[in-house]
Design a protein around this motif. Structure first.
Motif, PDB file in Angstrom:
ATOM      1  N   VAL A   1       0.019  -1.998   0.810  1.00 23.65           N
ATOM      2  CA  VAL A   1      -0.384  -0.988  -0.175  1.00 23.65           C
ATOM      3  C   VAL A   1      -1.899  -0.997  -0.320  1.00 23.65           C
ATOM      4  O   VAL A   1      -2.541   0.052  -0.372  1.00 23.65           O
ATOM      5  CB  VAL A   1       0.287  -1.260  -1.540  1.00 23.65           C
TER       6      VAL A   1
ATOM      7  N   ASP B   1       4.525   2.357  -4.115  1.00 21.80           N
ATOM      8  CA  ASP B   1       4.508   3.277  -2.985  1.00 21.80           C
ATOM      9  C   ASP B   1       3.095   3.703  -2.602  1.00 21.80           C
ATOM     10  O   ASP B   1       2.816   4.016  -1.455  1.00 21.80           O
ATOM     11  CB  ASP B   1       5.338   4.523  -3.306  1.00 21.80           C
ATOM     12  N   SER B   2       2.204   3.736  -3.574  1.00 20.10           N
ATOM     13  CA  SER B   2       0.842   4.197  -3.312  1.00 20.10           C
ATOM     14  C   SER B   2      -0.078   3.649  -4.405  1.00 20.10           C
ATOM     15  O   SER B   2       0.355   2.941  -5.316  1.00 20.10           O
ATOM     16  CB  SER B   2       0.794   5.728  -3.301  1.00 20.10           C
TER      17      SER B   2
ATOM     18  N   GLU C   1      -3.619   0.429   2.861  1.00 14.73           N
ATOM     19  CA  GLU C   1      -3.468   1.877   3.010  1.00 14.73           C
ATOM     20  C   GLU C   1      -4.523   2.649   2.234  1.00 14.73           C
ATOM     21  O   GLU C   1      -4.743   3.835   2.494  1.00 14.73           O
ATOM     22  CB  GLU C   1      -2.073   2.306   2.555  1.00 14.73           C
ATOM     23  N   LEU C   2      -5.177   1.988   1.300  1.00 16.89           N
ATOM     24  CA  LEU C   2      -6.219   2.664   0.523  1.00 16.89           C
ATOM     25  C   LEU C   2      -7.469   2.890   1.357  1.00 16.89           C
ATOM     26  O   LEU C   2      -8.315   3.700   0.991  1.00 16.89           O
ATOM     27  CB  LEU C   2      -6.566   1.843  -0.725  1.00 16.89           C
TER      28      LEU C   2
END
Length: 288
Positions: free
Chosen positions: A56, A154-155, A59-60
């Motif tokens: 997570v 999830d995000s 992914e940023l």
């Protein structure tokens, strides 16, 4: 009258809002006895659930801050760390004398949501067995998804991150350091991930045991309801049931094993030993 702006007629300089950048060393101040990760090189997360948690953050796409965060975590720059339902709070020592306060928030699940998750886990014996053994089932994310929940964020919108440092980027290197320390702790104890969502190890395992016991009692009661009382079966309790027909296959000759033996160098009265034994094998079998 003298010019109030001075002899040169210049306006006084305004204070630099970022004065600390020049007066404070850029290198973080060392911490004695700080919290640090054990892995000095390579990936931090070893288990699939820790890698999922770190994923997570990665992914940023915050680039260099991830590497600096790993360096902070490996150097032990985290002064203190508290993990509980809903997130983690830490003090991270940077270049200023006073440590920064970093906070990571993750929404917890309510009582009804955890009841649905526990029922689903208890309904699958393999999941319950792995959790009771201290392991995280690979399909546990599917269990959460089956009741409309997500175990891992999830995000970035599912995580609240805040730090008192002047860096406007989120996450900063101080928050990234906390992520990596948490990931290594999750390697050692996967139940810490569940605790972030609001259910600690003891509470979850107690619920699982209770639901498994209840299911076993209900299954036993259902079986008992369909069975006749023992007193009605005493007259035939010890009688044998219907015997199945005996299965008969192709019969192997009793002396077949001798065919697998090589000829002996020593003979008895001019005959091979295995040939002398062949009649004995057949006699024992009752064919001769």
């Amino acid at each position: 009258m003298a010019d109030p702006r001075g002899d040169a007629g210049e306006q006084p300089a305004e204070p630099d809002p970022f004065w600390w950048r020049d007066e404070v060393p850029r290198r973080p101040l060392p911490v004695e006895g700080g919290i640090q990760i054990a892995r000095t090189r390579g990936p931090v997360a070893r288990t699939w659930w820790s890698r999922r948690f770190i994923g997570v953050l990665e992914e940023l796409g915050v680039g260099g801050r991830l590497s600096r965060g790993r360096s902070y975590a490996r150097a032990g720059q985290i002064v203190s760390l508290e993990v509980g339902p809903g997130g983690a709070g830490a003090e991270v020592q940077g270049s200023r004398p006073r440590p920064y306060r970093a906070r990571i928030g993750i929404p917890t699940f309510g009582k009804a949501e955890w009841a649905a998750v526990t029922d689903a886990l208890a309904g699958e014996a393999s999941y319950a067995a792995m959790l009771l053994a201290g392991e995280m089932p690979h399909a546990i994310e599917e269990v959460f998804a089956g009741v409309g929940l997500s175990l891992f964020p999830d995000s970035a919108s599912d995580i609240v991150m805040d730090c008192t440092c002047p860096d406007h980027a989120v996450p900063c290197k101080h928050l990234a350091a906390v992520f990596y320390v948490l990931a290594e702790q999750f390697d050692a104890d996967p139940f810490r991930i569940l605790a972030l969502r609001g259910r600690d190890r003891d509470a979850l395992l107690d619920d699982l045991r209770e639901r498994r016991s209840t299911a076993a009692r209900e299954a036993g009661s259902a079986a008992a309801d369909g069975a006749a009382p023992l007193v009605e079966l005493l007259d035939r309790f010890y009688t044998g049931g219907v015997r199945s027909a005996r299965l008969v296959g192709s019969r192997t000759p009793p002396d077949a094993l001798l065919d697998q033996l090589p000829d002996f160098m020593i003979t008895v009265r001019g005959e091979q030993v295995k040939e002398l034994l062949r009649s004995a094998y057949r006699a024992l079998d009752g064919r001769d």
